[in-house]
Design an enzyme around this catalytic site. Structure first.
Site, PDB file in Angstrom:
ATOM      1  N   PRO A 106       0.827  -1.206   0.000  1.00 52.36           N
ATOM      2  CA  PRO A 106       0.000   0.000   0.000  1.00 52.36           C
ATOM      3  C   PRO A 106       0.864   1.261   0.000  1.00 52.36           C
ATOM      4  O   PRO A 106       1.881   1.313   0.679  1.00 52.36           O
ATOM      5  CB  PRO A 106      -0.787  -0.090   1.314  1.00 52.36           C
ATOM      6  CG  PRO A 106      -0.550  -1.436   1.857  1.00 52.36           C
ATOM      7  CD  PRO A 106       0.648  -2.025   1.191  1.00 52.36           C
ATOM      8  N   GLU A 107       0.469   2.239  -0.768  1.00 51.34           N
ATOM      9  CA  GLU A 107       1.166   3.524  -0.748  1.00 51.34           C
ATOM     10  C   GLU A 107       0.312   4.540   0.020  1.00 51.34           C
ATOM     11  O   GLU A 107      -0.758   4.218   0.518  1.00 51.34           O
ATOM     12  CB  GLU A 107       1.453   3.996  -2.178  1.00 51.34           C
ATOM     13  CG  GLU A 107       2.511   3.117  -2.868  1.00 51.34           C
ATOM     14  CD  GLU A 107       3.182   3.813  -4.046  1.00 51.34           C
ATOM     15  OE1 GLU A 107       3.220   5.052  -4.067  1.00 51.34           O
ATOM     16  OE2 GLU A 107       3.667   3.097  -4.936  1.00 51.34           O
TER      17      GLU A 107
END
Ligand SMILES: [Zn+2]
Length: 293
Positions: free
Chosen positions: A2-3
């Protein structure tokens, strides 16, 4: 992994059930995630109220009434499920694993408002730590981080100053968490394309000789903020199917302009280039060699 936009989506999904609510009961089903859980983890959370749920880079920060902060990181495959009033949803869910086995439910928060928040992490690169709020600035995980890319401290002057004299590529500079926090490979590629700037360009070329920002620095900062805001608006994204809290597919991945689009036509209006993949510092970079200068 996840960013920042995905983590922000998770935060917004958890905020309504956690903020202002008390940890009525906490279950720690293992002693460790990526690292051992803190000493007295359960006892330090139970009966504390979450006064606020914030985010710093990719860390979620739950401010507790005890004066401590629960610092949580999703790692590679972590996700939260929220069970409330007979319904269940997963804010910012990523299907890194096809099945979310209950065996990977490692930490369960039973909130005083009846909501049950479960942390599931098959690969266990996630982490939970409790630190005193007064010492948050000195926390090793957070101490070295640069400004938030969506905050006011991140602007052309700051970025130009940080890149002044740097011989590394612009791509490497933007991935450096000490320069700006929370940017990862996907959104750096996307931002550089929006800014029409080559990922191979020297970082120092966004600053004048004295370290002041030039026009490129302004353009780049605007592109970074725009790409992140668009992704958050779309409910985050991931490489595989991604569901928002309401179960709808997050659509931002379909809006990638260059990421994972090798060989496809460049979407810049009037550009007839083809997206190319190169490797920089061991990671894939996608860009258009025609319009990104
Ligand atoms: Zn192009």
């Amino acid at each position: 992994m996840p960013e920042l936009p995905e983590v922000e989506t998770v935060r917004r999904g958890l905020q309504p059930v956690m903020e202002g609510a008390r940890f009525a009961k906490v279950e720690a089903r293992r002693r460790d995630l990526r690292w051992p859980l803190p000493k007295d983890f359960v006892a330090r959370l139970e009966n504390q109220t979450v006064e606020g749920l914030g985010r710093r880079a990719k860390y979620l920060l739950a401010d507790l009434s005890s004066g401590e902060v629960l610092v949580m990181h999703l790692g590679m495959s972590g996700s939260f499920r929220v069970f409330q009033g007979g319904g269940e949803n997963t804010p910012g869910k990523y299907h890194h694993e096809r099945t979310q086995h209950l065996a990977h439910d490692h930490v369960v928060f039973h909130m005083g408002n009846g909501a049950i928040v479960t942390f599931n992490d098959p690969r266990r690169f996630g982490s939970m730590k409790i630190v005193a709020r007064a010492k948050l600035d000195q926390e090793p995980l957070l101490r070295a981080l640069g400004p938030e890319p969506l905050g006011n401290a991140f602007d052309a002057a700051m970025l130009a100053h940080a890149c002044h004299g740097k011989k590394t590529s612009l791509k490497a500079a933007l991935l450096d968490q000490r320069i700006v926090a929370g940017l990862g490979n996907i959104y750096v590629c996307e931002a550089l394309h929006r800014a029409l700037m080559s990922p191979k360009r020297r970082a120092s070329t966004i600053a004048t000789r004295t370290g002041a920002p030039n026009e490129r620095a302004e353009r780049l900062v605007d592109a970074i903020k725009a790409v992140l805001n668009d992704a958050i608006k779309a409910g985050g994204s991931s490489l595989r199917d991604h569901r928002r809290t309401d179960g709808e597919l997050g659509m931002f991945q379909h809006n990638f302009r260059v990421y994972d689009r090798e060989g496809q036509p460049c979407p810049t209006p009037g550009c007839n280039g083809t997206i190319k993949r190169i490797v920089q510092n061991g990671r894939s970079t996608f860009y258009c060699p025609v319009c990104q200068k």
